[in-house]
Design an enzyme around this catalytic site. Structure first.
Site, mmCIF file in Angstrom:
data_model
loop_
_atom_site.group_PDB
_atom_site.id
_atom_site.type_symbol
_atom_site.label_atom_id
_atom_site.label_comp_id
_atom_site.label_asym_id
_atom_site.label_seq_id
_atom_site.Cartn_x
_atom_site.Cartn_y
_atom_site.Cartn_z
ATOM 1 N N HIS A 199 41.521 26.432 99.099
ATOM 2 C CA HIS A 199 41.155 25.139 98.517
ATOM 3 C C HIS A 199 40.803 24.182 99.647
ATOM 4 O O HIS A 199 41.524 24.096 100.643
ATOM 5 C CB HIS A 199 42.320 24.556 97.707
ATOM 6 C CG HIS A 199 42.021 23.188 97.180
ATOM 7 N ND1 HIS A 199 41.256 22.990 96.046
ATOM 8 C CD2 HIS A 199 42.326 21.960 97.655
ATOM 9 C CE1 HIS A 199 41.129 21.687 95.840
ATOM 10 N NE2 HIS A 199 41.764 21.040 96.797
ATOM 11 N N ARG A 201 44.960 8.122 86.487
ATOM 12 C CA ARG A 201 45.139 7.677 87.891
ATOM 13 C C ARG A 201 43.874 7.007 88.396
ATOM 14 O O ARG A 201 43.920 5.998 89.108
ATOM 15 C CB ARG A 201 45.488 8.881 88.780
ATOM 16 C CG ARG A 201 46.897 9.381 88.565
ATOM 17 C CD ARG A 201 47.080 10.754 89.208
ATOM 18 N NE ARG A 201 46.793 10.749 90.626
ATOM 19 C CZ ARG A 201 46.383 11.816 91.313
ATOM 20 N NH1 ARG A 201 46.207 12.984 90.723
ATOM 21 N NH2 ARG A 201 46.142 11.721 92.596
ATOM 22 N N SER A 257 48.618 17.701 91.698
ATOM 23 C CA SER A 257 47.371 17.880 90.954
ATOM 24 C C SER A 257 46.619 19.117 91.466
ATOM 25 O O SER A 257 46.211 19.993 90.690
ATOM 26 C CB SER A 257 46.529 16.604 91.122
ATOM 27 O OG SER A 257 45.192 16.823 90.809
#
Ligand code: URA
Length: 438
Positions: A92, A178, A193
């Site tokens: 990621h 958010r 998240s």
């Protein structure tokens, strides 16, 4: 007495908000209840927003964070890829400008024997998204269902798809809240998240590329380090090994910034060419993935195996297989109407290139989105001819703008030019891989 099914606990949102606001702790049961009740629409946005703001200021300790992430992860479908043999490792990136690493990295790692189940995202603002880049390839689909995702992983070793509605629905809802309540920039909220989505896709281990610098989410190394350690801690609490590289994002990675132009650059890398910085980041991340997947005994061996997959063409073959499996046709990559050189207004050395400004200039050309619902033009973008440290003469080409034949590209071209700082002195060039954290 007859046995009855135990009723789920019901807590008071007010009490949870009040306690977190005052610096107290929430229990795992309270967190689990809050996240699932909010996802089910049983807690109003104003109370969830208040709790998010309390977390923003008070943080979450390790146990709270593990419970928060687990609750988000378990709010939706959690893929089980155990029937696919061999290790499953993903990567990621926290996002940057010109970051096309995943396009080449997934196939390279798969070519080395580690399956890469990648659920990627779209670009927003100055940062690009892997899905948008892939979709520049005509016909390529990223909306494969879970069955096709599994089938492709078994056949090709790599698939890159978009998040389905079933994965981590709590995050989708909380992230939107958010975004509207100025609570995005909270390390525990960012970490939970990202990790809830990544851990839902069925990978056994994860490598993080935490970008640091002007073009990144994290502008300072200290913040990036805390984010990396927080995500590694979440992985540990769930029995999934995670390693992180902190990598510099002070200038765009590689030379291409856009969509089709980035696909071409990723293919250059797979053919053994392409910019050195892009290759370095790809090889280093790939080496870490091979180590986590247990097919390399150390980073050195991992690097050598990734380099060998580039040299032999095995990574490129795997990329072509992945593209075909997802319906794409590489022969029809879109081209812009014109390629316009952007010239330097003075001589000297390139001292800085503001990656965020380059990303915003590309977005203004049509390569990115201002708002989530905007569409993008896959053909437009920039290709940098100069990078930090390069000498430049007045009138020399700083970069090539791939544009459409329509009025309005002067502004983005000027913005691109102004992203370059040219001075008399040759600048010092900092390292690209800033830290390795495990
Ligand atoms: N990316 C995510 O997926 N979540 C965040 O909170 C921030 C960046």
């Amino acid at each position: 007495m007859t046995a009855t099914a135990e009723a789920p606990p019901v807590f008071s949102p007010y009490e949870l908000i009040h306690r977190k606001r005052d610096g107290g702790r929430l229990s795992p049961a309270e967190i689990e209840w809050f996240i699932s009740a909010y996802t089910a629409g049983e807690i109003p946005d104003y109370q969830a927003a208040a709790l998010l703001m309390a977390v923003f200021f008070r943080g979450l300790d390790a146990d709270e964070l593990a419970a928060w992430t687990r609750a988000m992860l378990e709010s939706g479908e959690v893929l089980d890829l155990s029937e696919i043999p061999g290790p499953k490792v993903d990567k990621h990136s926290t996002g940057g400008v010109g970051d096309k690493v995943s396009l080449a990295l997934g196939p390279l790692v798969a070519a080395c024997g580690v399956t890469v189940p990648m659920i990627a995202g779209r670009g927003l603002g100055h940062t690009g998204g892997t899905l948008d880049k892939l979709e520049a390839i005509p016909g390529l689909r990223v909306d494969l269902g879970v069955v096709a995702f599994r089938r492709q992983l078994a056949a090709c070793g790599v698939a890159i798809i978009g998040q389905t509605r079933e994965v981590a629905p709590a995050d989708r809802k909380l992230y939107a809240l958010r975004d509207a309540t100025a609570t995005v920039e909270s390390i525990p909220l960012i970490a939970s998240s990202i990790m809830s989505k990544k851990l839902a896709e069925g990978c056994e281990a994860l490598v993080l590329d935490v970008k640091v610098g002007k073009g990144a989410f994290m502008k300072k190394v200290d913040d990036a380090r805390v984010l990396a350690r927080t995500m590694i801690g979440i992985g540990r609490s769930m029995g999934r090994p995670v390693r992180a590289l902190l990598t510099a994002m002070d200038q765009p990675l590689g030379r291409a910034v856009g969509n089709a132009v980035e696909v071409r650059e990723a293919m250059d890398l797979l053919r053994g060419a392409g910019p050195t910085d892009l290759r370095t980041v790809t090889v280093e991340l790939g080496a870490e993935m091979l180590v986590l997947g247990g097919v390399a005994s150390g980073v050195e061996e991992g690097r050598a195996r990734i380099e060998a997959a580039i040299a032999s063409g095995a990574g490129m073959e795997c990329f072509e297989r992945m593209v075909r499996a997802q319906g794409g046709n590489l022969s029809g990559l879109p081209e812009a109407d014109r390629v316009v050189p952007v010239l330097a207004e003075r001589s000297g050395f390139v001292q800085a290139i503001d990656a965020e400004e380059v990303g915003l200039a590309a977005m203004a050309l049509g390569a990115g989105r201002r708002r989530k619902e905007d569409s993008i033009d896959p053909a437009v973008g920039f290709v940098l001819e100069k990078k930090i440290g390069d000498p430049v003469e007045r009138g020399e080409v700083l970069g090539l703008a791939h544009v459409r034949d329509r009025p309005g590209s002067e502004g983005p071209l000027r913005r691109f030019m102004q992203a370059f700082t040219i001075g008399d002195e040759a600048p010092g060039i900092g390292p690209l891989i800033l830290e390795r954290i495990s």
